[in-house]
Design an enzyme around this catalytic site. Structure first.
Site, PDB file in Angstrom:
ATOM      1  N   LEU A 109       0.902  -1.168   0.093  1.00  0.00           N
ATOM      2  CA  LEU A 109      -0.046   0.120   0.030  1.00  0.00           C
ATOM      3  C   LEU A 109       0.779   1.302  -0.130  1.00  0.00           C
ATOM      4  CD1 LEU A 109      -2.335  -1.082   2.802  1.00  0.00           C
ATOM      5  CD2 LEU A 109      -3.013  -0.806   0.213  1.00  0.00           C
ATOM      6  N   SER A 113      10.723   4.810   4.803  1.00  0.00           N
ATOM      7  CA  SER A 113      12.239   4.777   4.860  1.00  0.00           C
ATOM      8  C   SER A 113      12.750   3.175   5.446  1.00  0.00           C
ATOM      9  CB  SER A 113      12.949   5.764   5.470  1.00  0.00           C
ATOM     10  OG  SER A 113      12.567   5.967   6.809  1.00  0.00           O
ATOM     11  N   ASP A 116       7.238  12.656  14.732  1.00  0.00           N
ATOM     12  CA  ASP A 116       7.677  12.533  13.218  1.00  0.00           C
ATOM     13  C   ASP A 116       5.945  12.721  12.569  1.00  0.00           C
ATOM     14  OD1 ASP A 116       8.667  12.227  10.822  1.00  0.00           O
ATOM     15  OD2 ASP A 116       9.033   9.939  11.194  1.00  0.00           O
ATOM     16  N   VAL A 150       4.126  -1.269   3.617  1.00  0.00           N
ATOM     17  CA  VAL A 150       2.837  -1.684   4.607  1.00  0.00           C
ATOM     18  C   VAL A 150       2.095  -2.536   3.262  1.00  0.00           C
ATOM     19  CG1 VAL A 150       0.544  -1.121   5.563  1.00  0.00           C
ATOM     20  CG2 VAL A 150       2.875   0.115   6.136  1.00  0.00           C
TER      21      VAL A 150
END
Length: 532
Positions: A160, A164, A319, A168
Site C-alpha cells: 500500500l 524509509s 514525526d 505496508v
C-alpha cells in the site's frame, strides 16, 4: 577544497573498514555478512563522490562572483538545485537511514536553502524504496514462522505504501479482520550501524570544511532514535501509551484521537500487524471534504492534539508529517455547533517519541504562552532556561514562529499568522541565509529534545499550510490556551495551593479566557475593516 575531498576519500576508506567490521560484528544473521561487506564500501564511494561533487560545484560556480550580485544569486540558486538533486539521489540509492536523514533535512526550512527543502520534501515521503515480494515473504516466514499465505487468510503482495524503514501490505486474518502489515526492509538492522557511521563521517567533514555548518547533533539524534524505530514492538507500546495519556490527561480530546489496534500475536520487532484504517491522508483536502469534514476543523484538531502532547503529557510523537496522520469522521457521528461533522485524527508510525521532563515541558509551555501573547520578557526568560542564551533569544523565537523579532513582539492579534504567500517565504529564506551561523550555533546549544520539538513544530506547520494555505489565528489561540493551562497546572504541582491560591489560579485562567476573547474580537474588527 579538492585536497579536502581527497582527504575525505582516505577517511572514508578507513572508516569504511571500521563500519563494515562493526556491522558484521553486530549482525544476527551470518548469511548477510557478505552483502554488508560489499554494500558498505559502495555506499561510502557514493558518499565521497557526491560530497566532493557538491563542494566542487559550489566552489566553481561562485568563483569570482561578487556576493549579493544578481549573477551570484542566480548562480547560487542553480547550484543549490543541482546539489539538492544529487543529495536526493544519494539518499534514494543508499536507502534506509539515508532516507531518514533526507526527511530531517526536508523539515529544516529555517536552516537549509529553500531549494533543498522543496526538492527533499517533494520526494522523501512519497518515493521510498520498495522491497520485493520475495524479501517480504522471507521476513514473514522468519518472524511469524510461516509464509504470508498461511499466516493470513489473504495477503496482498503489492504494498500500500513504502517508507524509509518498512512497507505496508493489506491483509486479512483468518477470523475475517482486515489488517495492515508493516514489514521491515530486509537487513536494515544490520546495515544501520554502517550507515550511521558513514553519515557521521560526511557531516563531520562538511563541518570541517564549513565551520558554520554544524549538524553533528542530527547524526547523534539518528544514532539514538534508529534502534528504537527499528523495533516495531517499541512502536506498538508507544501507540498504546499515547492513547492512554489522552484518556487520563486530556479526556475532552481523547475521543477525537485514535491509533490503529495492534494484533500482538501477529507482531514482532520486525513485523507489525495493525487494524486497517479506511481514512483520508491528513493533507488530502479533496478527500477530507468528500467525507463531510472541513480542513479548518482538521487543522484545529491536529494543533490541539499535539499541544496537549507537548505541554501536558510530555510524551510527544515527533514525526507528524503528512504520511503519518490520517483523518476520518468521528465514529459516533457527532456534529459541531456549526452543523459540520467532527473529525477524528488517526496517528500512525509511533516509532519516534520523546519525553519532556517536568521542567523542560513547563519552560517550553511558558515560552509559547509568551510567544502567543507577545510577552518579550517571558520569551527571553524561558528561552534562556531552555538553553538558547541571552544573545540568541530573539533568534530562537524566530525559528519557532518563522517570524522576525519585530513581528514576534508586535501586540497586534495576528502577529504570528503566516499567509503562506511568496512574500512570507522569501522573507524567511532571507533571514535563514542572513543568520545561518547564528542558527547553527543555536541548534548546537539547544537540548536535543528541544531540537525534536522544532522538527515536530515544522512538520505541523507544513501540514497546516496545506490545510489552510498558510496559518490561522485559531491555531495560536489553541496553543496559547493549552500552554497557559500547562503553566497553571505546573504551579499547582510545584506548591501546595491554599484556598486563596486556588482562587488566584482560577482568576488567572479567567483572565486568560478574557484575553483570548479580546484577541478574537480585535481580529474580527480587523477583518471587517479590511473587507470595507
Amino acid at each position: 577544497m579538492w585536497r579536502a575531498a581527497a582527504k575525505l576519500s582516505v577517511g572514508a576508506a578507513v572508516l569504511g573498514g571500521g563500519a563494515t567490521a562493526a556491522a558484521i560484528a553486530t549482525s544476527d544473521d551470518p548469511s548477510t555478512n557478505f552483502k554488508i561487506c560489499t554494500t558498505v564500501p559502495l555506499r561510502l564511494l557514493r558518499d565521497t563522490l557526491t560530497v566532493a561533487t557538491i563542494v566542487g560545484d559550489y566552489q566553481y560556480s561562485l568563483w569570482n562572483l561578487k556576493e549579493g550580485s544578481i549573477e551570484w544569486s542566480k548562480a547560487k540558486h542553480e547550484v543549490h538545485k543541482r546539489s539538492a538533486h544529487r543529495l536526493q539521489d544519494l539518499c534514494f540509492r543508499n536507502g534506509g537511514i539515508y532516507i531518514k536523514l533526507g526527511q530531517h533535512i526536508s523539515q529544516l526550512e529555517y536552516v537549509v536553502p529553500e531549494e533543498y527543502v522543496q526538492i527533499m520534501r517533494a520526494s522523501m515521503l512519497k518515493r521510498c524504496p520498495v522491497s520485493s515480494y520475495d524479501q517480504v515473504h522471507n521476513v514473514v516466514i522468519k518472524e511469524l514462522g510461516g509464509p504470508p499465505e498461511k499466516i493470513f487468510a489473504e495477503f496482498d503482495p503489492n504494498p500500500l505504501a513504502s517508507a524509509s524503514l518498512a512497507q505496508v501490505h493489506a491483509a486479512r486474518t483468518h477470523d475475517g479482520q482486515k489488517v495492515a502489515v508493516k514489514v521491515q526492509h530486509t537487513h536494515l538492522t544490520d546495515t544501520a550501524v554502517a550507515d550511521i557511521a558513514t553519515v557521521d563521517l560526511l557531516v563531520n567533514f562538511l563541518h570541517w570544511c564549513f565551520p558554520a555548518f554544524d549538524y553533528r547533533w542530527l547524526v547523534d539524534e539518528i544514532r539514538e532514535s534508529a534502534p528504537k524505530e527499528l523495533d516495531f514492538l517499541f512502536e506498538a507500546r508507544n501507540s498504546v501509551k499515547c492513547l492512554d495519556n489522552f484518556r487520563r490527561l486530556s479526556p475532552r480530546t481523547a475521543h477525537s484521537i485514535y491509533a490503529p489496534k495492534v494484533y500482538w500475536n501477529l507482531s514482532t520487532t520486525r513485523l507489525l500487524t495493525m487494524e486497517f484504517m479506511d481514512a483520508a491522508e491528513i493533507t488530502d483536502v479533496t478527500a477530507i471534504r468528500s467525507l463531510g469534514l472541513e480542513p479548518v476543523d482538521v487543522s484545529k484538531l491536529v494543533t490541539r492534539a499535539f499541544a496537549e502532547m507537548i505541554f501536558k503529557h510530555g510524551f510527544v510523537h515527533c514525526d507528524p508529517h503528512a504520511a503519518n496522520m490520517m483523518v476520518r469522521p468521528l465514529p459516533s457521528n457527532k456534529w459541531n455547533i456549526f452543523g459540520r461533522r467532527k473529525p477524528q485524527l488517526i496517528l500512525l508510525d509511533h516509532g519516534l517519541y520523546r519525553e519532556l521532563d517536568f521542567s523542560t515541558r513547563t519552560n517550553y509551555a511558558a515560552l509559547w504562552k509568551g510567544l502567543v501573547f507577545a510577552d518579550a520578557n517571558a520569551i527571553k526568560e524561558n528561552s534562556i532556561k531552555l538553553g538558547a542564551g541571552e544573545d540568541l533569544c530573539a533568534l530562537f523565537a524566530g525559528v519557532l514562529t518563522m517570524r522576525p523579532w519585530k513581528k514576534v513582539i508586535d501586540p497586534s492579534a495576528d502577529h504570528l499568522v503566516l499567509e503562506g504567500n511568496d512574500g512570507d517565504r522569501s522573507e524567511l529564506q532571507m533571514y535563514a541565509s542572513l543568520y545561518f551561523p547564528q542558527i547553527s550555533e543555536l541548534l548546537r546549544r539547544l537540548p536535543r529534545v528541544i531540537l525534536l520539538m522544532l522538527k515536530t513544530n515544522d512538520c505541523l506547520r507544513a501540514v497546516n499550510h496545506v490545510l489552510l494555505q498558510g496559518s490561522s489565528l485559531d491555531t495560536f489561540f489553541i496553543i496559547g490556551r493549552i500552554a497557559s493551562e500547562a503553566v497553571t497546572d505546573s504551579k499547582r504541582v510545584a506548591v501546595k495551593i491554599s484556598f486563596l491560591g486556588s482562587v488566584c489560579v482560577w482568576l488567572e485562567m479567567m483572565l486568560l479566557e478574557a484575553r483570548i476573547l479580546g484577541l478574537r474580537v480585535a481580529l474580527r474588527f480587523l477583518q471587517l475593516m479590511k473587507s470595507d
